[in-house]
Design a protein around this motif. Structure first.
Motif, PDB file in Angstrom:
ATOM      1  N   PHE A  47      42.339  38.574  35.364  1.00 19.23           N
ATOM      2  CA  PHE A  47      43.296  38.276  34.793  1.00 19.23           C
ATOM      3  C   PHE A  47      44.796  38.795  35.789  1.00 19.23           C
ATOM      4  O   PHE A  47      45.603  37.782  36.235  1.00 19.23           O
ATOM      5  N   ARG A  48      44.205  39.368  36.966  1.00 21.97           N
ATOM      6  CA  ARG A  48      44.306  39.685  38.486  1.00 21.97           C
ATOM      7  C   ARG A  48      44.180  38.722  39.785  1.00 21.97           C
ATOM      8  O   ARG A  48      44.896  38.639  40.531  1.00 21.97           O
ATOM      9  N   GLY A  49      42.912  38.327  39.421  1.00 19.67           N
ATOM     10  CA  GLY A  49      42.205  37.674  40.219  1.00 19.67           C
ATOM     11  C   GLY A  49      41.396  38.153  41.738  1.00 19.67           C
ATOM     12  O   GLY A  49      41.582  39.453  41.514  1.00 19.67           O
ATOM     13  N   MET A  50      41.431  37.191  42.385  1.00 17.41           N
ATOM     14  CA  MET A  50      40.554  38.401  43.652  1.00 17.41           C
ATOM     15  C   MET A  50      40.558  37.828  45.474  1.00 17.41           C
ATOM     16  O   MET A  50      41.040  36.525  45.527  1.00 17.41           O
ATOM     17  N   THR A  51      41.619  38.238  46.035  1.00 20.38           N
ATOM     18  CA  THR A  51      41.791  37.431  46.805  1.00 20.38           C
ATOM     19  C   THR A  51      40.396  36.925  48.153  1.00 20.38           C
ATOM     20  O   THR A  51      39.101  37.084  48.025  1.00 20.38           O
ATOM     21  N   ALA A  52      40.706  36.308  49.180  1.00 17.50           N
ATOM     22  CA  ALA A  52      39.885  35.254  49.520  1.00 17.50           C
ATOM     23  C   ALA A  52      38.638  36.010  50.368  1.00 17.50           C
ATOM     24  O   ALA A  52      37.010  36.612  50.460  1.00 17.50           O
TER      25      ALA A  52
END
Length: 442
Positions: A47-52
């Motif tokens: 749901f929140r994802g991740m940065t590169a």
């Protein structure tokens, strides 16, 4: 450091540090973190994802969770290729000898397939005598001597990824771009390549069904490779219909031989030239993709590419005469022609259903321990945009068991749509993603 706090941090949209990500991966790999906490974490990522940067750190930690392959004893720039998977995806069998024939070292680890057909390992085992069990010394020696070797994956490469994927598969968290990208790239990183070319499939027969999703995944994987010091390029290619014509293990080996001899399907040839050109440029064997493509075409026309295939087969214990006598490959007991029931133009072929039909005939694994019949499968006779008349063959089924034939025929009827008016052929390559950005062709 507590897993509870890290789950909450990601749940609330926070960015995890490298030590925090390493704590999670190492703890889950060694069993100190339970499945229920890792499930909560993957759902938070969903749901929140991740940065590169987070995704790159996750990839690195998973790659370092087990054995890593040291290819430093192999001369030259080692370029690996990975496909996100599709139906009739025979590219590795063509690409490996093709690029090796112009001096690009190919040191590849592959696995068995689970799905429509076997993996590259299964396909190569269609060749009499061919062995994928190479010692590390033999593996390196073969690449240095003939430019090419392919071996089976060990069970200790990226064990964190294997464990995490099994968990994601039963917790509805497979469809997360950071988790997909880190899963793919952790294995590539552990395999020791200097540079990576990715073939990201899009469409009905692909994992990523939409073009936009496919470019997002391609961009994420290129960012990971760049962050981790690997030159990485992704090609987004069509999987709304099977690639090439053959779907099945020995059938795909024959198609690969045909392609290296210069008379393979146009789409398979075009995609292999595109992917091979990027591999060649990354290996510094050509200055630009167009020059590289011409060199690769010349290798096919001169016979050098198919000669490299023979050399590769012989070096791994196989009978290289199969290249000139493909009837030595496993042959099905019978063939059944599936015919068109109307006139018109092919407007749709459901790649995923075609793959399912091949699996039902025995070409793929329904479960991990399912046996594969290397001889069976489907060979398409028409592709999208082709004109057909009533009674024209649409596909030829190669089978050893009639029991599932009625069900397969029923599925095939649902797999083809025929339009009364002409239909344009779909694009094959939708764009290329590099560290500089995305170039979309459509």
């Amino acid at each position: 450091m507590r897993m509870y706090d890290l789950i909450r941090k990601k749940r609330d949209g926070g960015e995890l540090s490298k030590p925090e990500i390493e704590f999670i991966v190492n703890g889950y790999t060694n069993g100190s973190l339970p499945d229920y906490q890792m499930s909560a974490f993957t759902m938070a990522v969903f749901f929140r994802g991740m940065t590169a940067r987070e995704t790159a750190d996750l990839t690195r930690a998973m790659a370092n969770s087990g054995d890593t392959v040291d290819l430093s004893a192999i001369k030259g720039i080692k370029v690996d290729k990975h496909s996100t998977g599709g139906v009739g995806d025979t590219t590795t069998l063509v690409l490996a000898p093709l690029v090796a024939s112009i001096g690009v070292p190919v040191a590849k680890m592959s696995g068995h397939g689970l799905g429509h057909t076997g993996g590259t390992i299964d396909k190569l085992q269609s060749i009499p005598g061919f062995s994928v069990e190479l010692s590390e010394r033999q593996f390196v020696q073969n690449v240095n001597q003939i430019g090419l070797a392919l071996t089976g994956q060990t069970g200790d490469v990226a064990p964190a990824d294997k464990k995490l994927y099994a968990l994601r598969d039963v917790t509805a968290t497979v469809d997360s771009i950071p988790l997909i990208a880190s899963s793919v790239m952790s294995k590539k990183l552990a395999a020791g390549a200097d540079a990576i070319v990715l073939d990201v499939k899009t469409g009905e027969g692909a994992f990523m069904k939409t073009l936009d999703e496919s470019f997002v995944l391609a961009k994420a994987m290129v960012e990971i490779g760049t962050e981790l010091g690997r030159q990485t390029i992704a090609v987004v290619s069509d999987m709304n219909q099977p690639l090439g014509l053959a779907v099945g293990n020995a059938l795909e080996v024959k198609e690969a031989i045909d392609t290296l001899q210069g008379h393979g399907p146009a789409d398979l040839t075009e995609l292999c030239l595109e992917l091979g050109a990027h591999m060649t440029v990354l290996a510094r064997k050509a200055s630009d993709p167009e020059t590289a493509k011409q060199r690769l075409r010349d290798q096919i026309c001169s016979g050098a590419a198919v000669a490299k295939l023979k050399q590769f087969i012989a070096a791994q214990g196989g009978d290289a005469s199969v290249v000139d006598r493909p009837e030595m490959l496993p042959q099905a007991a019978k063939t059944v022609v599936f015919k068109s029931e109307t006139d018109g133009f092919i407007s749709y072929i459901n790649a995923e259903t075609i793959g399912t039909c091949a699996m039902l005939l025995g070409a793929g694994r329904e479960q991990k321990d399912s046996a594969i019949d290397l001889a069976v499968g489907i060979v398409l006779q028409k592709k999208i945009g082709d004109q057909v008349a009533t009674g024209d063959p649409l596909a030829v089924l190669h089978l050893n068991d009639d029991a599932r034939l009625p069900g397969v025929i029923s599925l095939l009827r649902e797999s083809f749509e025929i339009s009364p008016v002409p239909v344009p052929k779909p694009p094959l390559i939708y764009g290329v993603v590099t560290r500089e950005g995305i170039e979309r062709f459509y």
